[in-house]
Design an enzyme around this catalytic site. Structure first.
Site, PDB file in Angstrom:
ATOM      1  N   GLU A  81     -30.299 -21.694  28.651  1.00  0.00           N
ATOM      2  CA  GLU A  81     -30.114 -21.112  27.323  1.00  0.00           C
ATOM      3  C   GLU A  81     -29.325 -19.820  27.296  1.00  0.00           C
ATOM      4  OE1 GLU A  81     -33.728 -21.071  25.044  1.00  0.00           O
ATOM      5  OE2 GLU A  81     -33.383 -23.199  24.649  1.00  0.00           O
ATOM      6  N   ASP A  82     -29.401 -19.046  28.370  1.00  0.00           N
ATOM      7  CA  ASP A  82     -28.852 -17.705  28.299  1.00  0.00           C
ATOM      8  C   ASP A  82     -27.482 -17.520  28.936  1.00  0.00           C
ATOM      9  OD1 ASP A  82     -30.956 -16.885  26.863  1.00  0.00           O
ATOM     10  OD2 ASP A  82     -32.084 -16.017  28.535  1.00  0.00           O
TER      11      ASP A  82
END
Ligand code: MN
Length: 738
Positions: A81-82
């Site tokens: 996600e990051d």
């Protein structure tokens, strides 16, 4: 570029090589390179390349002793996600396998749990975290390492963000680490969280510590030298660790116990790690011999582990220059559990899957998720979660919404006193969740409790002393009686003593009674009989502490008159043959018997003894004057189970090298006294089998089991102890139980 970056994981590889477990280094390397690629060009707020974060997390994960897949997952935990070109789980599964994908997914799903979030979101996130944990506990280990690094680098974040993260750490992650028994992680998380939640308080304590420590830089080093020299004279393997307590633990103590920094006793702490449980107690004895111990500070968490399985011996002693320090003594295994909790399983055992013991310790997670399935009210769920994390405490709310933590089983009266002494003393009733409840009710977690007070209240009732669970409430109630009701206390105390005299069937008159009670009062360091009645009345001394002394003094006065003629025990069993048995005892008439020594009277060689044939456990050997054996003898049914026994000749070789004997020592409380007593015992080469101490007013009662050779040896030990200054009384203990 990538190859050059490999330098960044050299420290990790060193760490892995040094801990002697098997790792798939190629796999770890490729996980790193993949993460490095994914986070390329990304920077953290601090300006550092983003990859420094997964590296730090991977190092912590490796430090916990987790396996290859966990380390890979640590590298990859932010790639889903990051990062700019999000990867997906399928890709990770394809490259690194199912397990790694599962771990990464678990960690990714644990979203930040903002304490100030809307309730529903909050719950949803905790639920996800628990679900992920329940699938694989390694998920939460990785998450805790992730959080640890985020806390270490929190200073770069904006104010509100810091606070939110610190709150979440304090309320969710630190308790979770505690619940999993991961002491080290818990301490680090708490310390950082405190630093952001109460920077002023944190810095104040930090400064105090630096000052205090600065003044005594060598204190711990010198202690270590002294103690290791002493320990080296034995053949015990040991490791010594010296440390200063963490800021948070001092903060908590100051805050909870309302103490000033200087009142914190165990600022310095020393840890001694040995091989066996037995050695723990041996070392404890040596420490008490070397230093004066602080009464009431000895805790045996080996025989009674804490709920999270923590085991250790704790004692506080006074070092040179009067500086107190705490000593913790434990085995390597206990140490591992203390530091790493559930994770110790991965660190120190070879297996990769959790065993039954671990499953048991994680049961609460699945239970929580189970209950949550039945459409639980969101509030209930939050309560249940918090409660389960702190399961050894009960959390109740004041009507204003403040949370009060009570020890498990505490009553409404305890609650009242925990709010304020005045509230307790004026308590006339209470409500739980708006309904009137008896004041001895035990509130449940999450109950809202309201105390009803009245200025016309006549104060606490004496019965309350038998109801309350906390020492705090009991003390406050006693203080009240001590101060307010001396005359009444004296009447109550006197009545109790009268009852006791009645049991003696004694015919002594008032003057004689007064003389006896005065003598007992003096033994407790009091001036007159009324003081003793008063103490009994307000509960400062319990009747059980007084009974045996009353009996003593009474018997002393009426010895010839009232002592029952000693029971003559003449076993009817014919004495045909003598049978050597174990333990230096010869048994008449019974062949091949196991002999054990009765715990109620602990007979010693040289004393008259009598045997009792137990059902299935051989012959138990009692002292001839043991009340239990007299009772047994009085009962006709048992008469044929009495058997004549006698001590063998000392040279026969069947003797045990030592026999246990229980004694009670009453001393006036003086710090070094315990050390003097154990020193005297050590001089005489007497082992202490067990010891516990209890403070009663200004005296300390020491109950001790020692091992000695025979009755003469035993008597010489008693004489020696009686000779020590401030020792009030030494008696042999004969318990009433069988
Ligand atoms: Mn992260």
């Amino acid at each position: 570029m990538a190859d050059e970056d490999l330098k960044m994981i050299e420290p990790l590889f060193e760490l892995l090589k040094s801990n002697g477990k098997k790792y798939d280094f190629e796999k770890i390397k490729s996980a790193f390179l993949y993460a490095d690629e994914m986070h390329k060009g990304q920077k953290r707020l601090s300006g550092d390349p983003y990859i420094t974060h997964p590296i730090a997390v991977a190092e912590s994960v490796a430090g916990l002793g987790l396996d290859t897949d966990s380390i890979c997952a640590a590298f990859l935990h932010d790639t889903v996600e990051d990062c700019p070109d999000k990867t997906d789980l399928d890709k990770i599964r394809e490259l690194f396998g199912d397990e790694v994908a599962l771990l990464v997914d678990g960690v990714t799903k644990i979203k930040s749990i903002n304490i100030e979030d809307k309730e529903e979101e909050h719950i949803e996130n905790i639920r996800k975290m628990l679900l992920a944990m329940s699938k694989d506990i390694r998920v939460i280990f990785i998450k805790l390492c992730d959080r640890m690094h985020n806390m270490r680098t929190l200073y770069v974040k904006k104010d509100e963000k810091r606070r939110a993260t610190a709150l979440e750490t304090m309320h969710i992650y630190a308790p979770l680490a505690h619940r999993l028994g991961m002491q080290k992680v818990k301490q680090e998380l708490e310390n950082y969280a405190l630093m952001y939640l109460d920077p002023i308080g944190y810095n104040e304590i930090k400064q105090h510590i630096d000052e205090k420590y600065g003044k005594n830089v060598n204190f711990i080093e010198n202690l270590k030298t002294d103690i290791s020299e002493k320990l080296k004279q034995t053949n015990i393997n040991f490791t010594l660790e010296g440390r200063v307590k963490t800021v948070y633990s001092i903060y908590r103590k100051m805050y909870n116990q309302n103490k000033s920094f200087d009142e914190i006793y165990d600022f310095y702490a020393l840890r001694i790690i040995v091989d066996t449980e037995y050695e723990c107690y041996t070392v404890l004895g040596m420490i008490h011999e070397m230093y004066k111990s602080v009464p009431g500070r000895f805790k045996d968490y080996i025989s009674t582990p804490k709920p999270n399985m923590y085991q250790s011996l704790h004692t506080t002693v006074i070092g040179k220059d009067g500086i107190p320090f705490e000593v913790q003594i434990r085995t390597k295994e206990m140490h591992q559990v203390a530091e790493y909790g559930v994770a110790a399983h991965w660190k120190y055992k070879s297996g990769e899957k959790a065993g039954a013991d671990i499953d048991k310790r994680l049961e609460w997670i699945s239970k929580l998720i189970d209950t949550e399935n039945d459409a639980m009210d969101p509030d209930d769920f939050i309560h249940a979660f918090k409660i389960d994390i702190f399961h050894d405490e009960t959390f109740v709310f004041t009507p204003k919404g403040d949370v009060i933590a009570l020890p498990f089983g505490a009553t409404l009266i305890d609650f009242a006193y925990s709010i304020h002494t005045g509230v307790g003393n004026k308590m006339v009733g209470a409500k739980i969740n708006g309904r009137i409840a008896p004041i001895d009710s035990v509130p449940k977690n999450g109950d809202i409790v309201e105390v009803l007070t009245s200025n016309s209240s006549k104060g606490p009732s004496r019965d309350w002393l038998n109801i309350v669970k906390t020492g705090e409430a009991r003390n406050k109630i006693r203080q009240w009686f001590k101060k307010e009701k001396r005359q009444e206390n004296i009447i109550v105390g006197k009545a109790e003593v009268e009852k006791e005299f009645a049991r003696f069937r004694s015919s002594c008159n008032d003057d004689e009674r007064n003389e006896i009670v005065t003598a007992v009062a003096k033994r407790f360091g009091m001036n007159e009989a009324d003081d003793l009645y008063n103490a009994l009345g307000y509960g400062g001394i319990t009747l059980s502490k007084v009974e045996s002394k009353l009996r003593d003094e009474h018997d002393r006065m009426f010895k010839e008159k009232e002592m029952a003629a000693p029971v003559q025990i003449e076993p009817t069993v014919s004495t045909v043959r003598k049978h050597r048995s174990t333990g230096g005892v010869i048994v008449d008439g019974e062949d091949g018997c196991t002999v054990k020594f009765a715990k109620c009277c602990n007979p010693l060689p040289g004393e008259d003894i009598i045997g009792f044939i137990t059902k299935g456990y051989g012959i138990s050997v009692h002292r001839a004057d043991c009340p239990n054996i007299r009772n047994a003898y009085a009962n006709e049914e048992n008469a044929n189970r009495i058997v004549k026994v006698e001590w063998d000749t000392p040279t026969s070789g069947t003797y045990k090298s030592s026999y246990d004997s229980a004694i009670q020592i009453i001393v006036s409380s003086r710090i070094s006294l315990l050390a003097e007593i154990s020193g005297a015992l050590a001089d005489m080469r007497v082992d202490i089998v067990s010891i516990n101490t209890k403070k009663v007013e200004d005296t300390t009662v020491i109950n001790m089991t020692i091992s000695c050779r025979d009755i003469d040896h035993f008597n010489s030990i008693l004489t020696r102890i009686r000779g020590i200054k401030d020792v009030i009384r030494v008696t042999r203990v004969t318990g009433a139980s069988k």
